[in-house]
Design an enzyme around this catalytic site. Sequence first.
Site, PDB file in Angstrom:
ATOM      1  N   SER A 128     -43.482 -14.439  14.275  1.00  0.00           N
ATOM      2  CA  SER A 128     -43.944 -14.366  12.851  1.00  0.00           C
ATOM      3  C   SER A 128     -45.415 -13.924  14.023  1.00  0.00           C
ATOM      4  O   SER A 128     -45.897 -13.665  14.776  1.00  0.00           O
ATOM      5  CB  SER A 128     -44.540 -15.932  12.720  1.00  0.00           C
ATOM      6  OG  SER A 128     -45.976 -16.530  13.623  1.00  0.00           O
ATOM      7  N   SER A 129     -46.143 -13.467  12.459  1.00  0.00           N
ATOM      8  CA  SER A 129     -47.480 -12.200  12.845  1.00  0.00           C
ATOM      9  C   SER A 129     -48.818 -13.393  13.075  1.00  0.00           C
ATOM     10  O   SER A 129     -49.483 -12.837  13.997  1.00  0.00           O
ATOM     11  CB  SER A 129     -47.380 -12.004  11.229  1.00  0.00           C
ATOM     12  OG  SER A 129     -48.088 -12.378  10.456  1.00  0.00           O
ATOM     13  N   SER A 130     -48.941 -14.681  13.180  1.00  0.00           N
ATOM     14  CA  SER A 130     -49.828 -15.539  13.077  1.00  0.00           C
ATOM     15  C   SER A 130     -50.045 -15.849  14.680  1.00  0.00           C
ATOM     16  O   SER A 130     -51.153 -15.985  14.816  1.00  0.00           O
ATOM     17  CB  SER A 130     -49.928 -16.912  12.259  1.00  0.00           C
ATOM     18  OG  SER A 130     -48.512 -17.419  11.984  1.00  0.00           O
ATOM     19  N   CYS A 131     -48.386 -15.910  14.980  1.00  0.00           N
ATOM     20  CA  CYS A 131     -48.676 -16.586  16.551  1.00  0.00           C
ATOM     21  C   CYS A 131     -47.354 -16.337  17.340  1.00  0.00           C
ATOM     22  O   CYS A 131     -46.670 -15.603  17.095  1.00  0.00           O
ATOM     23  CB  CYS A 131     -49.284 -18.116  16.543  1.00  0.00           C
ATOM     24  SG  CYS A 131     -47.842 -19.235  16.313  1.00  0.00           S
ATOM     25  N   GLY A 132     -47.632 -16.361  18.389  1.00  0.00           N
ATOM     26  CA  GLY A 132     -46.725 -15.487  19.413  1.00  0.00           C
ATOM     27  C   GLY A 132     -46.220 -16.726  20.337  1.00  0.00           C
ATOM     28  O   GLY A 132     -46.596 -18.650  19.828  1.00  0.00           O
TER      29      GLY A 132
END
Length: 289
Positions: A128-132
Amino acid sequence: MAAELPLLLPSDAARNREGVARVTVAAVDRGARADPHEDWVAVEEPLEIVIEFGPADARTRRTASLTMRTPGNDAELAAGFLLAEGVVSGPGDIQLVTPCGHPNAVRVELRPAVPVVLSGLERHFTTSSSCGVCGKTSLDSLAARATPLPGADQPWLAAEIVHRLPAILRESQPTFDRTGGLHAAALFDAAGGLLLVREDVGRHNAVDKLVGAELMAGRLPLDRRVLLVSGRASFELAQKAVAAGVSVLAAVGAPSSLAVDLATRFGLTLLGFVRDHRFNVYAHGGRLV
């Protein structure tokens, strides 16, 4: 300095290069709703990173990652991601970066001699764009290919310089000013000079774009450079910093415990809560004057 790689990304020309889109909103203030008006939001779209590798007469294509990002600088993002994951070690490993069928896919063609271990990329098939995605297995994988960063006990960065960096970064975020919805990563020299800034809905994507640009320009490792990120310092960002040879990772927010562990192990100077003329040193403060 190595020559820049041949990049073919015509799809970027058809996009809003600033990574923003118009929407209609209605503001509510103390219970009163205003008339609808147009506003800007940050664009978020998927990007499929495909790698092509193997002998010249028997090439293989595989999806290396699917991530949500702000369109733009996709070639840099792909190159930075592959460096952090140990798929490439320098610009000479990459033969070509090109669109792959549609605007939300990019193909990285590796040179025939570059070995690829697909098992290490499985955890990134959907991020996701929020966390890896990170963990102890990632730490072990990094240890297998990275060496401790040099000069951890050699002071070269003044604390007063560190205090100035957040304001410089903030002034260099034009898209954030319009949307309030993007993370940023900035690279500075020892005197506090701004070298490069990248923005994205995902903080790890912003770092990949920045590192990818430096990789393709032949400027790695990033010794005696400060990487400042607008949010927190996660394990994944520390991993990317170590892979790029960054000496100092500074974050406006807090670090995670695993980021501190990684920084301590690999000789990375880690600074957190860099704002309001203060910061905390979490690892290897010997580089600070």
